[in-house]
Scaffold this motif. Sequence first.
Motif, mmCIF file in Angstrom:
data_model
loop_
_atom_site.group_PDB
_atom_site.id
_atom_site.type_symbol
_atom_site.label_atom_id
_atom_site.label_comp_id
_atom_site.label_asym_id
_atom_site.label_seq_id
_atom_site.Cartn_x
_atom_site.Cartn_y
_atom_site.Cartn_z
ATOM 1 N N LEU A 124 0.834 -1.204 0.000
ATOM 2 C CA LEU A 124 0.000 0.000 0.000
ATOM 3 C C LEU A 124 0.867 1.252 0.000
ATOM 4 O O LEU A 124 0.616 2.204 -0.759
ATOM 5 C CB LEU A 124 -0.938 -0.016 1.213
ATOM 6 C CG LEU A 124 -1.808 1.232 1.416
ATOM 7 C CD1 LEU A 124 -2.677 1.488 0.184
ATOM 8 C CD2 LEU A 124 -2.652 1.091 2.671
ATOM 9 N N SER A 125 1.907 1.254 0.848
ATOM 10 C CA SER A 125 2.834 2.399 0.887
ATOM 11 C C SER A 125 3.502 2.597 -0.471
ATOM 12 O O SER A 125 3.684 3.731 -0.934
ATOM 13 C CB SER A 125 3.886 2.190 1.977
ATOM 14 O OG SER A 125 3.292 2.157 3.253
ATOM 15 N N ARG A 126 3.888 1.492 -1.128
ATOM 16 C CA ARG A 126 4.526 1.607 -2.444
ATOM 17 C C ARG A 126 3.562 2.209 -3.482
ATOM 18 O O ARG A 126 3.980 2.990 -4.339
ATOM 19 C CB ARG A 126 5.044 0.231 -2.906
ATOM 20 C CG ARG A 126 6.285 -0.233 -2.143
ATOM 21 C CD ARG A 126 6.960 -1.392 -2.856
ATOM 22 N NE ARG A 126 6.132 -2.589 -2.832
ATOM 23 C CZ ARG A 126 6.150 -3.500 -1.851
ATOM 24 N NH1 ARG A 126 6.946 -3.323 -0.800
ATOM 25 N NH2 ARG A 126 5.388 -4.578 -1.913
ATOM 26 N N GLN A 127 2.259 1.845 -3.422
ATOM 27 C CA GLN A 127 1.265 2.401 -4.356
ATOM 28 C C GLN A 127 1.173 3.920 -4.181
ATOM 29 O O GLN A 127 1.115 4.666 -5.161
ATOM 30 C CB GLN A 127 -0.121 1.771 -4.114
ATOM 31 C CG GLN A 127 -0.218 0.311 -4.502
ATOM 32 C CD GLN A 127 -0.456 0.136 -5.994
ATOM 33 O OE1 GLN A 127 0.133 0.825 -6.827
ATOM 34 N NE2 GLN A 127 -1.325 -0.814 -6.332
ATOM 35 N N ILE A 128 1.178 4.378 -2.906
ATOM 36 C CA ILE A 128 1.075 5.813 -2.658
ATOM 37 C C ILE A 128 2.333 6.524 -3.148
ATOM 38 O O ILE A 128 2.275 7.605 -3.762
ATOM 39 C CB ILE A 128 0.856 6.083 -1.155
ATOM 40 C CG1 ILE A 128 -0.468 5.431 -0.681
ATOM 41 C CG2 ILE A 128 0.835 7.591 -0.875
ATOM 42 C CD1 ILE A 128 -1.697 5.919 -1.379
ATOM 43 N N GLN A 129 3.486 5.920 -2.925
ATOM 44 C CA GLN A 129 4.750 6.531 -3.373
ATOM 45 C C GLN A 129 4.794 6.647 -4.901
ATOM 46 O O GLN A 129 5.220 7.665 -5.449
ATOM 47 C CB GLN A 129 5.935 5.710 -2.866
ATOM 48 C CG GLN A 129 6.131 5.792 -1.356
ATOM 49 C CD GLN A 129 7.083 4.732 -0.818
ATOM 50 O OE1 GLN A 129 7.641 3.933 -1.584
ATOM 51 N NE2 GLN A 129 7.293 4.715 0.502
ATOM 52 N N LYS A 130 4.362 5.596 -5.594
ATOM 53 C CA LYS A 130 4.337 5.636 -7.064
ATOM 54 C C LYS A 130 3.388 6.727 -7.560
ATOM 55 O O LYS A 130 3.673 7.432 -8.538
ATOM 56 C CB LYS A 130 3.908 4.276 -7.620
ATOM 57 C CG LYS A 130 4.946 3.177 -7.454
ATOM 58 C CD LYS A 130 4.390 1.863 -8.009
ATOM 59 C CE LYS A 130 5.389 0.722 -7.832
ATOM 60 N NZ LYS A 130 4.842 -0.568 -8.310
ATOM 61 N N LEU A 131 2.233 6.841 -6.877
ATOM 62 C CA LEU A 131 1.256 7.863 -7.272
ATOM 63 C C LEU A 131 1.846 9.255 -7.098
ATOM 64 O O LEU A 131 1.720 10.113 -7.996
ATOM 65 C CB LEU A 131 -0.016 7.702 -6.429
ATOM 66 C CG LEU A 131 -1.122 8.733 -6.666
ATOM 67 C CD1 LEU A 131 -1.635 8.656 -8.106
ATOM 68 C CD2 LEU A 131 -2.278 8.528 -5.682
ATOM 69 N N GLU A 132 2.509 9.490 -5.974
ATOM 70 C CA GLU A 132 3.097 10.816 -5.734
ATOM 71 C C GLU A 132 4.193 11.113 -6.754
ATOM 72 O O GLU A 132 4.327 12.255 -7.220
ATOM 73 C CB GLU A 132 3.639 10.882 -4.308
ATOM 74 C CG GLU A 132 2.530 10.918 -3.248
ATOM 75 C CD GLU A 132 3.060 10.918 -1.823
ATOM 76 O OE1 GLU A 132 2.448 11.573 -0.960
ATOM 77 O OE2 GLU A 132 4.104 10.256 -1.575
ATOM 78 N N ARG A 133 4.990 10.093 -7.110
ATOM 79 C CA ARG A 133 6.024 10.313 -8.137
ATOM 80 C C ARG A 133 5.396 10.640 -9.489
ATOM 81 O O ARG A 133 5.897 11.496 -10.230
ATOM 82 C CB ARG A 133 6.924 9.080 -8.250
ATOM 83 C CG ARG A 133 7.940 8.956 -7.124
ATOM 84 C CD ARG A 133 9.073 8.009 -7.516
ATOM 85 N NE ARG A 133 8.582 6.654 -7.762
ATOM 86 C CZ ARG A 133 8.485 5.716 -6.820
ATOM 87 N NH1 ARG A 133 8.820 5.992 -5.555
ATOM 88 N NH2 ARG A 133 8.059 4.499 -7.112
ATOM 89 N N SER A 134 4.335 9.948 -9.833
ATOM 90 C CA SER A 134 3.665 10.206 -11.118
ATOM 91 C C SER A 134 3.076 11.609 -11.155
ATOM 92 O O SER A 134 3.135 12.296 -12.190
ATOM 93 C CB SER A 134 2.548 9.179 -11.345
ATOM 94 O OG SER A 134 3.077 7.881 -11.479
ATOM 95 N N ILE A 135 2.508 12.057 -10.034
ATOM 96 C CA ILE A 135 1.886 13.382 -9.995
ATOM 97 C C ILE A 135 2.946 14.468 -9.857
ATOM 98 O O ILE A 135 2.807 15.575 -10.386
ATOM 99 C CB ILE A 135 0.872 13.451 -8.824
ATOM 100 C CG1 ILE A 135 -0.301 12.520 -9.122
ATOM 101 C CG2 ILE A 135 0.381 14.876 -8.593
ATOM 102 C CD1 ILE A 135 -1.270 12.374 -7.975
ATOM 103 N N GLY A 136 4.018 14.161 -9.126
ATOM 104 C CA GLY A 136 5.057 15.157 -8.873
ATOM 105 C C GLY A 136 4.727 16.050 -7.703
ATOM 106 O O GLY A 136 5.168 17.213 -7.658
ATOM 107 N N ALA A 137 3.952 15.526 -6.738
ATOM 108 C CA ALA A 137 3.584 16.313 -5.556
ATOM 109 C C ALA A 137 3.349 15.364 -4.390
ATOM 110 O O ALA A 137 2.928 14.213 -4.574
ATOM 111 C CB ALA A 137 2.331 17.144 -5.822
ATOM 112 N N GLN A 138 3.604 15.870 -3.180
ATOM 113 C CA GLN A 138 3.329 15.069 -1.985
ATOM 114 C C GLN A 138 1.851 15.205 -1.638
ATOM 115 O O GLN A 138 1.331 16.324 -1.518
ATOM 116 C CB GLN A 138 4.199 15.539 -0.810
ATOM 117 C CG GLN A 138 4.024 14.690 0.439
ATOM 118 C CD GLN A 138 4.916 15.148 1.590
ATOM 119 O OE1 GLN A 138 5.731 16.060 1.426
ATOM 120 N NE2 GLN A 138 4.768 14.526 2.737
#
Length: 303
Positions: A33-47
């Motif tokens: 789950l943490s990895r999914q959130i990290q990938k999403l933030e990288r794709s968006i470019g925002a925390q």
Amino acid sequence: MITLDQVRSFVAVAEELHFGRAAERLQMTQPPLSRQIQKLERSIGAQLLERDNRRVVLTGAGEAFLDEAYRMLNLVDSAGDLARRVDAGAAGVVRLGFTAVSAISILGPLLRRLTAELPDVEVRLSERVTNAQVDGIRRGELDIGLARPPFDTALLSSRVILREPLMAVVPEAHRFASLGRPLTPRDFEGEAVIGYHPQQSRYFHELVVRFLANAHPRIEQRVHQVLTAMLLVAAERGLALAPASATSLHVEGVVFKELDHHGGDTRLDADPERPVELHAIWARDVASPVVRRVLGVIADVVE
């Protein structure tokens, strides 16, 4: 690239504000789950989330993205629901051709029934004579027609949806208007008659010819439409024959009289007392789910 799994993971964490509860809700463990959130933030470019050992909170970017995430998931769910309804024939577009007289007899009840039973089916109407409906189906412009026979059975499937009597239309001042019996073909001997065009209105032309086979009327005009024939009768330019449903047009100055078909040529009529047929027609090799559902409703309306 943003994935739906990432968006669903983010929504779960944003609503729970707790990775453990969110993971349990998603039936997964916390590390993926943490990895999914990290990938999403990288794709968006925002925390999107601020997290430590004690709490999880949404950042300003996270709050903004949450609203869009809800819209994305709702769109996906509604798109899937629409696809399922289209596949079942409960949604979609049907292009329906009809003739002016067919509109009198069945179009109104049919549209009301379709609205009640298939509210997500959009019916696009197109008024066309029979030949134009057949051409429209062949070119893919129409899905279903409400038209008159005959048809090319190699190209089209058809179903009789209405049979009705043929009647005489006479001026209200004509001697036939008060005649206390049905009119026979012999009554038309020497009378002025409004006929139908043999190509553009072939079906009604042939009905008139068959009924008057043993009479010798004077054909004064040949028209394309039943309504035009009735208006000429009202102007006392002659008599005409029309389907019984045309009484609903309420043309002033005309009287409808029953016909006695004995003496006419009824060999080609499936029902000599109700020789006027209306058919539903559609392409023989193409019948989408929504077309099949609409044809079913047509059959129910007829019954």
